[in-house]
Design a protein around this motif. Structure first.
Motif, PDB file in Angstrom:
ATOM      1  N   GLN A 115     -34.237  20.782   3.860  1.00 50.41           N
ATOM      2  CA  GLN A 115     -34.768  21.921   3.115  1.00 50.41           C
ATOM      3  C   GLN A 115     -35.900  22.551   3.913  1.00 50.41           C
ATOM      4  O   GLN A 115     -36.768  21.860   4.444  1.00 50.41           O
ATOM      5  N   LEU A 116     -35.845  23.883   3.980  1.00 45.03           N
ATOM      6  CA  LEU A 116     -36.822  24.687   4.704  1.00 45.03           C
ATOM      7  C   LEU A 116     -37.491  25.601   3.699  1.00 45.03           C
ATOM      8  O   LEU A 116     -36.909  25.913   2.663  1.00 45.03           O
ATOM      9  N   MET A 117     -38.702  26.053   3.995  1.00 43.09           N
ATOM     10  CA  MET A 117     -39.375  26.981   3.094  1.00 43.09           C
ATOM     11  C   MET A 117     -39.719  28.249   3.866  1.00 43.09           C
ATOM     12  O   MET A 117     -40.347  28.184   4.922  1.00 43.09           O
ATOM     13  N   ASP A 118     -39.291  29.401   3.327  1.00 46.54           N
ATOM     14  CA  ASP A 118     -39.591  30.671   3.983  1.00 46.54           C
ATOM     15  C   ASP A 118     -41.041  31.075   3.710  1.00 46.54           C
ATOM     16  O   ASP A 118     -41.741  30.391   2.948  1.00 46.54           O
ATOM     17  N   PRO A 119     -41.526  32.144   4.314  1.00 46.07           N
ATOM     18  CA  PRO A 119     -42.933  32.512   4.170  1.00 46.07           C
ATOM     19  C   PRO A 119     -43.398  32.786   2.739  1.00 46.07           C
ATOM     20  O   PRO A 119     -44.591  32.695   2.448  1.00 46.07           O
ATOM     21  N   GLU A 120     -42.477  33.128   1.839  1.00 44.10           N
ATOM     22  CA  GLU A 120     -42.873  33.414   0.462  1.00 44.10           C
ATOM     23  C   GLU A 120     -42.612  32.247  -0.482  1.00 44.10           C
ATOM     24  O   GLU A 120     -42.762  32.381  -1.691  1.00 44.10           O
ATOM     25  N   GLY A 121     -42.226  31.090   0.054  1.00 42.46           N
ATOM     26  CA  GLY A 121     -42.091  29.897  -0.767  1.00 42.46           C
ATOM     27  C   GLY A 121     -40.705  29.611  -1.291  1.00 42.46           C
ATOM     28  O   GLY A 121     -40.532  28.704  -2.102  1.00 42.46           O
ATOM     29  N   ASN A 122     -39.691  30.344  -0.863  1.00 43.99           N
ATOM     30  CA  ASN A 122     -38.313  30.076  -1.273  1.00 43.99           C
ATOM     31  C   ASN A 122     -37.742  28.938  -0.441  1.00 43.99           C
ATOM     32  O   ASN A 122     -37.949  28.888   0.776  1.00 43.99           O
ATOM     33  N   ILE A 123     -37.024  28.045  -1.063  1.00 42.49           N
ATOM     34  CA  ILE A 123     -36.376  26.962  -0.340  1.00 42.49           C
ATOM     35  C   ILE A 123     -34.981  27.395   0.086  1.00 42.49           C
ATOM     36  O   ILE A 123     -34.220  27.953  -0.708  1.00 42.49           O
ATOM     37  N   VAL A 124     -34.678  27.154   1.346  1.00 43.56           N
ATOM     38  CA  VAL A 124     -33.368  27.411   1.947  1.00 43.56           C
ATOM     39  C   VAL A 124     -32.900  26.058   2.455  1.00 43.56           C
ATOM     40  O   VAL A 124     -33.682  25.282   2.988  1.00 43.56           O
ATOM     41  N   GLU A 125     -31.630  25.787   2.310  1.00 40.90           N
ATOM     42  CA  GLU A 125     -31.133  24.453   2.648  1.00 40.90           C
ATOM     43  C   GLU A 125     -30.095  24.520   3.762  1.00 40.90           C
ATOM     44  O   GLU A 125     -29.335  25.475   3.862  1.00 40.90           O
ATOM     45  N   LEU A 126     -30.088  23.490   4.594  1.00 43.93           N
ATOM     46  CA  LEU A 126     -29.042  23.263   5.581  1.00 43.93           C
ATOM     47  C   LEU A 126     -28.289  22.022   5.150  1.00 43.93           C
ATOM     48  O   LEU A 126     -28.893  21.096   4.609  1.00 43.93           O
TER      49      LEU A 126
END
Length: 139
Positions: A115-126
């Protein structure tokens, strides 16, 4: 009539510049088009759209981050999790969490998610899951 495939995923953003840079430079997504208030990325069978307009979306950036913020999660398939994480680290993107995935009541992990977090705090997953693993999906 059944619904078709997902056409796009949309993320409302409050500062389009840093968000575009993170998805383009950090994740390495190919930009299809940009405007002053949007960025469209190629993600394979569908597109990812960042929208910075507030006249037809949220009027304020919620202070929540991570799982407190996410109501929907999108996941990118990767073939080699270790190689992908190493490449992302070279671009300055570090995971906030990496975990094995256990499903179907089997204790042995079948794949991993990062799980990664973008600059605005949204989680994006691989995820390194096989494509279309679910028995109810017919490719």
């Amino acid at each position: 009539m059944p619904l078709g495939a997902i056409s796009w995923n949309l993320v409302w953003t409050h500062d389009i510049g840093p968000m575009t840079a993170w998805y383009r430079d950090g994740l390495g997504l190919k930009v299809l088009s940009t405007t002053e208030q949007s960025a469209v990325f190629d993600t394979g069978p569908c597109i990812l759209v960042l929208i910075g307009r507030h006249d037809n979306g949220p009027s304020a950036n919620p202070p929540l981050r991570g799982w407190e913020r996410n109501q929907v999660l999108f996941t990118f398939k990767v073939d080699d999790m270790d190689a992908e994480l190493a490449e992302l680290a070279e671009r300055g993107v570090e995971p906030i969490h990496i975990a094995p995935v256990v499903i179907d009541g089997v204790d042995t992990p079948r794949w991993r998610v990062a799980q990664l977090m973008d600059p605005e705090g949204n989680i994006v997953e691989l995820c390194d899951e096989p494509v279309r693993w679910h028995p109810h999906i017919h490719a």
